[in-house]
Design a protein around this motif. Structure first.
Motif, PDB file in Angstrom:
ATOM      1  N   ILE A  53       0.853  -1.195   0.000  1.00  0.00           N
ATOM      2  CA  ILE A  53       0.000   0.000   0.000  1.00  0.00           C
ATOM      3  C   ILE A  53       0.885   1.239   0.000  1.00  0.00           C
ATOM      4  O   ILE A  53       1.802   1.363   0.817  1.00  0.00           O
ATOM      5  N   GLN A  66      -1.400   8.198   7.890  1.00  0.00           N
ATOM      6  CA  GLN A  66      -0.333   7.245   7.542  1.00  0.00           C
ATOM      7  C   GLN A  66      -0.014   6.341   8.736  1.00  0.00           C
ATOM      8  O   GLN A  66       0.135   5.121   8.586  1.00  0.00           O
ATOM      9  N   VAL A  93      -2.982   3.886   9.342  1.00  0.00           N
ATOM     10  CA  VAL A  93      -2.997   2.764   8.394  1.00  0.00           C
ATOM     11  C   VAL A  93      -1.913   1.757   8.756  1.00  0.00           C
ATOM     12  O   VAL A  93      -2.143   0.536   8.738  1.00  0.00           O
ATOM     13  N   THR A  94      -0.735   2.238   9.107  1.00  0.00           N
ATOM     14  CA  THR A  94       0.359   1.348   9.497  1.00  0.00           C
ATOM     15  C   THR A  94      -0.024   0.517  10.717  1.00  0.00           C
ATOM     16  O   THR A  94       0.307  -0.671  10.810  1.00  0.00           O
ATOM     17  N   TYR A 122      -3.144  -1.948   9.560  1.00  0.00           N
ATOM     18  CA  TYR A 122      -2.781  -2.929   8.531  1.00  0.00           C
ATOM     19  C   TYR A 122      -1.322  -3.356   8.738  1.00  0.00           C
ATOM     20  O   TYR A 122      -0.518  -3.350   7.817  1.00  0.00           O
ATOM     21  N   VAL A 150       3.552  -0.946   3.990  1.00  0.00           N
ATOM     22  CA  VAL A 150       2.969   0.385   3.791  1.00  0.00           C
ATOM     23  C   VAL A 150       4.079   1.404   3.553  1.00  0.00           C
ATOM     24  O   VAL A 150       5.068   1.451   4.292  1.00  0.00           O
TER      25      VAL A 150
END
Length: 309
Positions: free
Chosen positions: A99, A109, A112-113, A116, A121
């Motif tokens: 991603i 950011q 999301v890290t 996921y 990433v």
């Protein structure tokens, strides 16, 4: 190599062209059937225009609810749409998916890290200038570059295929610092121009706005330094002044969003800075005032998010 793109705005379309020209297969993930129908009626083309030339590329498109597996995903939605957009296609992500987040603002950011954590990433910033004059029609406003670096766990400097893009993508080992530099510039320019309805260059020709920008920059530098980030070799105000001069005729993305009745990214820009200040027990009154004023403008116009581009 097959890259899916969430977010068919100006930057998403520019990246579609870069990936397409590198030989990658490109598919947009569009937010609904209406947008997909519009794209199909346009011949599945993305058109590009500048002062001298026009060109186009053909790419594919799908919907979030489709079931084709996604191994490589570029996210160029508005920052506030990141998590909902990813959630809509989570069932399609391969266990080892890559991603790339190429957006304004900060905070999404890291989130999301965290959410996921099993995936690879990367986060990135771009200085390419572009705006969308119609769906899937892009006006180029200035050539720039893209910088990308890994978030979280150790992983390759660049995602698969990004070393083939032209102009070359910059592998940024300290992407967090690069994100803070972009954040600082956005904090100094975007809210002021949005509030006063002016072009970037007017921040330097109006003494009152210049004085405001200086105070905003000083606060931003204090928070950045407290977080361990050295932004620029010179002062932030000097760096921002150079950018405001170079982009003097441009309208900031935040001003364009307000004028078009769209939700702005103020919460991921100035809002992020103010939350960082609060966590550190520091005061940023000039930035907090701007945040409150933009929030009031959005509330007055009843502006709400519309989902990913």
């Amino acid at each position: 190599m097959h890259w899916y793109i969430l977010g068919a705005g100006a930057i998403g379309c520019l990246c579609a062209e870069l990936l397409h020209n590198s030989g990658a297969e490109v598919t947009f993930v569009l937010r609904n059937q209406t947008q997909l129908d519009s794209f199909n009626q346009a011949g599945r083309q993305v058109r590009f225009h500048d002062a001298d030339t026009s060109s186009s590329i053909n790419v594919d498109a799908s919907l979030p609810g489709d079931h084709a597996t996604i191994n490589h995903l570029l996210v160029t939605t508005k920052a506030y749409d990141t998590l909902p957009a990813l959630s809509s296609i989570q069932h399609r992500l391969a266990p080892d998916a890559q991603i790339v987040l190429l957006q304004n603002g900060c905070g999404q950011q890291q989130e999301v890290t965290r959410l996921y954590f099993s995936l690879q990433v990367w986060a990135g910033i771009t200085t390419h200038g572009a705006w969308r004059d119609a769906p899937f029609s892009i006006i180029r406003a200035g050539k720039g570059h893209i910088s990308i670096g890994p978030m979280g766990k150790p992983q390759p400097a660049l995602p698969n295929g990004w070393d083939m893009l032209t102009p070359p993508v910059i592998a940024e080992p300290n992407i967090e610092n690069a994100l803070w530099r972009k954040l600082a510039i956005n904090c100094a320019i975007n809210p002021l121009t949005a509030l006063h309805g002016c072009r970037n260059g007017e921040l330097l020709t109006d003494p009152k706005l210049t004085e405001q920008m200086l105070s905003i920059c000083e606060e931003i530098e204090q928070i950045a330094h407290a977080r361990g980030h050295k932004l620029f070799a010179s002062s932030l105000f000097h760096a921002v002044s150079e950018i405001a001069q170079l982009t003097g005729d441009n309208f900031s993305s935040m001003l364009q969003d307000l004028r078009q009745g769209r939700q702005t990214e103020i919460e991921q820009i100035t809002g992020f800075l103010c939350r960082e200040a609060s966590t550190l027990g520091m005061q940023v009154p000039h930035n907090q005032r701007l945040l409150d004023q933009i929030r009031t403008l959005q509330s007055r116009h009843d502006i709400k998010g519309e989902g990913c581009e």
